[in-house]
Structures are given as structure tokens and as C-alpha cells.
Write a protein that holds these residues in place. Sequence first.
Motif, mmCIF file in Angstrom:
data_model
loop_
_atom_site.group_PDB
_atom_site.id
_atom_site.type_symbol
_atom_site.label_atom_id
_atom_site.label_comp_id
_atom_site.label_asym_id
_atom_site.label_seq_id
_atom_site.Cartn_x
_atom_site.Cartn_y
_atom_site.Cartn_z
ATOM 1 N N CYS A 1 7.742 17.811 -13.477
ATOM 2 C CA CYS A 1 7.633 19.261 -13.637
ATOM 3 C C CYS A 1 7.306 19.868 -12.278
ATOM 4 O O CYS A 1 6.268 19.570 -11.700
ATOM 5 C CB CYS A 1 6.532 19.576 -14.651
ATOM 6 N N CYS B 1 -0.438 23.001 -18.170
ATOM 7 C CA CYS B 1 0.722 23.616 -17.528
ATOM 8 C C CYS B 1 1.441 24.565 -18.497
ATOM 9 O O CYS B 1 1.774 24.179 -19.618
ATOM 10 C CB CYS B 1 1.685 22.528 -17.072
ATOM 11 N N CYS C 1 5.242 22.760 -18.950
ATOM 12 C CA CYS C 1 5.440 21.478 -19.649
ATOM 13 C C CYS C 1 4.290 21.127 -20.595
ATOM 14 O O CYS C 1 4.344 20.104 -21.271
ATOM 15 C CB CYS C 1 5.671 20.359 -18.641
ATOM 16 N N CYS D 1 3.820 22.116 -12.222
ATOM 17 C CA CYS D 1 2.470 21.537 -12.112
ATOM 18 C C CYS D 1 2.448 20.226 -11.340
ATOM 19 O O CYS D 1 1.391 19.732 -10.974
ATOM 20 C CB CYS D 1 1.863 21.321 -13.501
HETATM 21 ZN ZN LIG Z 1 4.164 21.184 -15.865
#
Ligand SMILES: [Zn+2]
Length: 262
Positions: free
Chosen positions: A103, A194, A197, A106
Amino acid sequence: MKIIRRISGKIEDSLMKKNLEILLNEDIGTAYFSKDMEEDSHEYEMIAKIVDSHNLHDSIIGTKFSSQEILDSEILVFTGGRAFAYPQPESPDYLTNTYNDSCLYCGVFGEQENDFVIKKEPDLKKQKVMTLNWVFGELFAEINSYDLYFKPMGLDSRTLSLSKGGKIAEHVVQVIIPSLEKEIKMDELEFSKCPVCSRIKYIPSTIGFSPKPEIVDFNIVKTVEFFGTGHSANHKILVNHNVMRSMIEQKMAKLHQFVPCR
Ligand SMILES: [Zn+2]
């Protein structure tokens, strides 16, 4: 263990400057000052009394462990070797090239899918164990150090690719570090979730000991948890007492690269 605090602020007038200089016993300049001190020092005790009245800023910036505290610890965080290269392509795209399910918001990632890529064969000098910039949760080793130290410990390796010429590095490998079987109890640590995600990462704390896992029968492992702020997330690398001692003896690491767990 000593807590290190940073006192800082704007020097508003000559009286304030004089008061602070008497307390700190040094010239603090004219516009702004910043000074780090141990929390249990006389200096801090004195200055803490005038923090509010002088509009100063007082914050904890870290922890200094004694050599004995480090050498006596059963489990420690290895904070990584010296960074020897930048992962390619440069941040943050190396994430998606290297790991599954990463991701970019994050920085959390899944299984490693591909080798890390660096520009060219690194010029190592005497380094034996290294870290890539931004990638604090993975270890890299000079090839002989891997063969003599990490391989006999049962740790696998993988190659490191070079972006120039499409070859692999001859002198460095990535040491594959297994994950700890279980999450660490971290009731007191702050975390963020996050928005993209939904995965969690913990805010890395520099105050006091690092949380100790319940399972301690390992040589080197990675935490299941991620730690980081902003777009960065990494696992922590944990080692046991013997690994810490031998890494220091074999000049793979220095004492200050370990943080005791408790
Ligand atoms: Zn994330």
C-alpha cells in the motif's frame, strides 16, 4: 536507562537569555536555542521549573541505554546496519516492485515477491551487515558474512538485483528473516489504521524498552507487526542475547544498534 529530553524555545529578551545561560552554564546564542539533556540531570530539574514561565518547549526525544542494559538483555531489537544503497526505483515505487499487496499510502506490504534492486554493485569497505535506505526491516549481508554467520543459523538468502546491466550483486545478499510466530502484546502502544488498506501500524516509540515477545526461542525474527509513520512501514528485527553478543564480537554491529526489550 536514561530518558533524553529536548528543551527549546525562542529567546525573547536579554533577561531570559541571562537566566538560561546561568542555568545551562553556556552561551545560548540570541534568537533560538535547543538543548538536549538527561531527564534525571540537575540541569533538567532546574530548567523544568521555568519551562512554562518562559514559554519553552519540552519534549522527550529518545532513550539512552547503558552498555550493561544492552548486554544483559535476553531479546533486543536490531535497529539495522548502515544503509548502503537506495532501493530502485526510488521511493515509493520499490514497494510495489518488491512485495505483494503493498500500500503506497501507509507503506504496509505482504509477501516479498521479487528481489530488491539497487543501482550498481555496492562499494562495501568493511561493512558486513547492512540496511537499504527506507527499508529498515530487511537485512543485507556481505556474502562471506552470510556464508559464515547467517547460513549456519539456518537463514536463507536471496539475490539482490542491479538495475544497470540486469545482473545480480556479487558481494551482497539479502538475508531472509523469518516472522515471529505470534503477535507481540502491545496494549500501550499507539497505532494508526490506514484509510486505504485498513491495515494497522504502530507508532515507533523511542521512549524506554521495546515490547518483549512472549515467544523467545529464536535467533533472528521479524515482528508480525508493522511500525512507522507517514508512508513508511517496517517490521522490527528481533535478535536473542547470543546473536547480539556474536554480532558485536564479529564486528557486524555495534552496541548502540540494539534496543533492549522488556
Ligand atoms: Zn495502507
